[in-house]
Design a protein around this motif. Structure first.
Motif, PDB file in Angstrom:
ATOM      1  N   ILE A   1       0.837  -1.209   0.000  1.00  0.00           N
ATOM      2  CA  ILE A   1       0.000   0.000   0.000  1.00  0.00           C
ATOM      3  C   ILE A   1       0.870   1.258   0.000  1.00  0.00           C
ATOM      4  O   ILE A   1       0.615   2.205  -0.750  1.00  0.00           O
ATOM      5  N   LEU A   2       1.899   1.255   0.838  1.00  0.00           N
ATOM      6  CA  LEU A   2       2.781   2.425   0.905  1.00  0.00           C
ATOM      7  C   LEU A   2       3.496   2.646  -0.426  1.00  0.00           C
ATOM      8  O   LEU A   2       3.717   3.801  -0.830  1.00  0.00           O
ATOM      9  N   TYR A   3       3.828   1.577  -1.127  1.00  0.00           N
ATOM     10  CA  TYR A   3       4.489   1.711  -2.426  1.00  0.00           C
ATOM     11  C   TYR A   3       3.497   2.221  -3.480  1.00  0.00           C
ATOM     12  O   TYR A   3       3.825   3.110  -4.278  1.00  0.00           O
ATOM     13  N   LEU A   4       2.276   1.676  -3.467  1.00  0.00           N
ATOM     14  CA  LEU A   4       1.275   2.089  -4.459  1.00  0.00           C
ATOM     15  C   LEU A   4       0.852   3.542  -4.255  1.00  0.00           C
ATOM     16  O   LEU A   4       0.480   4.233  -5.213  1.00  0.00           O
ATOM     17  N   LEU A   5       0.908   4.003  -3.009  1.00  0.00           N
ATOM     18  CA  LEU A   5       0.550   5.399  -2.710  1.00  0.00           C
ATOM     19  C   LEU A   5       1.748   6.340  -2.858  1.00  0.00           C
ATOM     20  O   LEU A   5       1.644   7.538  -2.549  1.00  0.00           O
ATOM     21  N   HIS A   6       2.873   5.792  -3.299  1.00  0.00           N
ATOM     22  CA  HIS A   6       4.108   6.564  -3.527  1.00  0.00           C
ATOM     23  C   HIS A   6       4.672   7.177  -2.242  1.00  0.00           C
ATOM     24  O   HIS A   6       5.422   8.158  -2.304  1.00  0.00           O
ATOM     25  N   VAL A   7       4.303   6.594  -1.101  1.00  0.00           N
ATOM     26  CA  VAL A   7       4.954   6.979   0.154  1.00  0.00           C
ATOM     27  C   VAL A   7       6.359   6.402   0.167  1.00  0.00           C
ATOM     28  O   VAL A   7       7.313   7.042   0.606  1.00  0.00           O
ATOM     29  N   HIS A   8       6.476   5.172  -0.331  1.00  0.00           N
ATOM     30  CA  HIS A   8       7.780   4.547  -0.560  1.00  0.00           C
ATOM     31  C   HIS A   8       8.055   4.550  -2.055  1.00  0.00           C
ATOM     32  O   HIS A   8       7.206   4.118  -2.843  1.00  0.00           O
ATOM     33  N   VAL A   9       9.205   5.043  -2.434  1.00  0.00           N
ATOM     34  CA  VAL A   9       9.576   5.090  -3.847  1.00  0.00           C
ATOM     35  C   VAL A   9      10.903   4.363  -4.036  1.00  0.00           C
ATOM     36  O   VAL A   9      11.781   4.402  -3.161  1.00  0.00           O
ATOM     37  N   TRP A  10      11.004   3.696  -5.147  1.00  0.00           N
ATOM     38  CA  TRP A  10      12.195   2.904  -5.446  1.00  0.00           C
ATOM     39  C   TRP A  10      13.440   3.793  -5.474  1.00  0.00           C
ATOM     40  O   TRP A  10      13.444   4.864  -6.087  1.00  0.00           O
ATOM     41  N   ASP A  11      14.485   3.338  -4.822  1.00  0.00           N
ATOM     42  CA  ASP A  11      15.747   4.079  -4.796  1.00  0.00           C
ATOM     43  C   ASP A  11      16.570   3.683  -6.021  1.00  0.00           C
ATOM     44  O   ASP A  11      17.295   2.694  -6.008  1.00  0.00           O
ATOM     45  N   ASP A  12      16.433   4.461  -7.094  1.00  0.00           N
ATOM     46  CA  ASP A  12      17.126   4.115  -8.336  1.00  0.00           C
ATOM     47  C   ASP A  12      18.573   4.599  -8.356  1.00  0.00           C
ATOM     48  O   ASP A  12      19.270   4.472  -9.376  1.00  0.00           O
ATOM     49  N   SER A  13      19.038   5.155  -7.244  1.00  0.00           N
ATOM     50  CA  SER A  13      20.442   5.571  -7.179  1.00  0.00           C
ATOM     51  C   SER A  13      21.362   4.397  -6.846  1.00  0.00           C
ATOM     52  O   SER A  13      22.588   4.519  -6.957  1.00  0.00           O
TER      53      SER A  13
END
Length: 293
Positions: free
Chosen positions: A97-109
């Motif tokens: 849920i947190l990922y779908l709501l963009h509270v958690h975002v993938w760390d592409d660094s």
């Protein structure tokens, strides 16, 4: 009245051990040199002293390993595995849920390979198991079992969960220069650490961790000698949180960022509190229904 005094005894023990840790912290740094901040050394020594206190207190309270919640070895190992599976069922939906709501975002660094990921996952699992064994032995083992002798089960679960949540916020961050440390330098840090319980920024995380503690207390208490269940579930939660923090960042600009407590770890917060409370209420209703049949 006796039950209240017994419930406050762990707080007195915590204060005494923390004061001892402040003195030992000074001695450790004088021997080892300027290797770590005094606050961190005192914090770690306090945790070690708390864990070591389990053994003399177990003997003093005349508690057996069975009373602490340990089942026979094969059953205990099975409980740990089932508890770990339960942790996936209870926390993965929250993380999704947190990922779908963009509270958690993938760390592409960060660049990941399967070898790096597996290494991180195994290390996180090892640390999670160490944390879970120590904290469950202390809170759902010794503390819960000891309190149950002096008060009703639900009061003991409430009190042990309160201590569990509170210990996570016993922190200080004021730096003390190595040249200025003395045997009493840790005392102001202890005052700051205990005063942190009044910090309004911790409220939502404190409530969520209380719900976590209550969930684990119910799991340990209503599965017989169920400490293995709570160890496995606790380890699984810690493991998932560690991996989530490696893979993702908290998006402070997200509309739903209020669902987590950014002061704490960016996972624990209102969403976890509401979710676990709902699970506990559902379990309570189910248990009442089954008893009425």
């Amino acid at each position: 009245m006796r039950g209240l005094a017994f419930a406050l005894a762990p707080l007195l023990l915590l204060v005494m051990l923390a004061m001892l840790a402040s003195l030992l912290g000074f001695a450790v740094l004088k021997l080892a040199g300027d290797v770590l901040p005094l606050a961190k050394v005192v914090s770690k020594i306090t945790l070690v002293l708390l864990l070591l206190s389990v053994f003399p207190l177990k003997k003093y309270l005349q508690l057996s390993w069975k009373e602490l919640g340990f089942a026979p070895c094969p059953q205990f190992i099975g409980q740990v595995g089932k508890g770990f599976a339960l942790s996936l069922a209870t926390l993965l939906p929250v993380l999704l849920i947190l990922y779908l709501l963009h509270v958690h975002v993938w760390d592409d660094s960060r660049v990941w390979t399967w070898q790096i990921f597996i290494g991180k996952a195994l290390l996180a699992l090892l640390l999670a198991m160490l944390i879970a064994v120590g904290e469950e032995l202390l809170f759902r083992g010794l503390l819960l079992s000891g309190l149950r002798r002096q008060m009703p089960l639900f009061a003991a679960m409430f009190a042990s969960s309160l201590y569990y949540a509170a210990l996570h916020f016993l922190k200080s961050s004021t730096p003390v220069a190595y040249a200025d440390i003395s045997p009493f330098s840790g005392l102001p840090l202890l005052a700051e650490a205990f005063a942190n319980w009044l910090n309004p920024a911790i409220v939502s995380a404190f409530i969520a961790l209380f719900a976590v503690g209550l969930f684990l207390a119910v799991l340990r208490s209503f599965t017989g000698q169920g400490l293995g269940w709570s160890i496995g579930c606790h380890a699984g939660w810690v493991w998932q949180i560690k991996l989530s923090r490696d893979l993702c960042n908290v998006n402070l600009q997200a509309d739903s960022v209020y669902l987590v407590n950014t002061y704490y770890d960016g996972v624990i917060g209102p969403l976890v509190a509401v979710w676990l409370t709902s699970v506990l209420i559902g379990y309570g209703l189910y248990a009442c229904y089954m008893r009425s049949r």
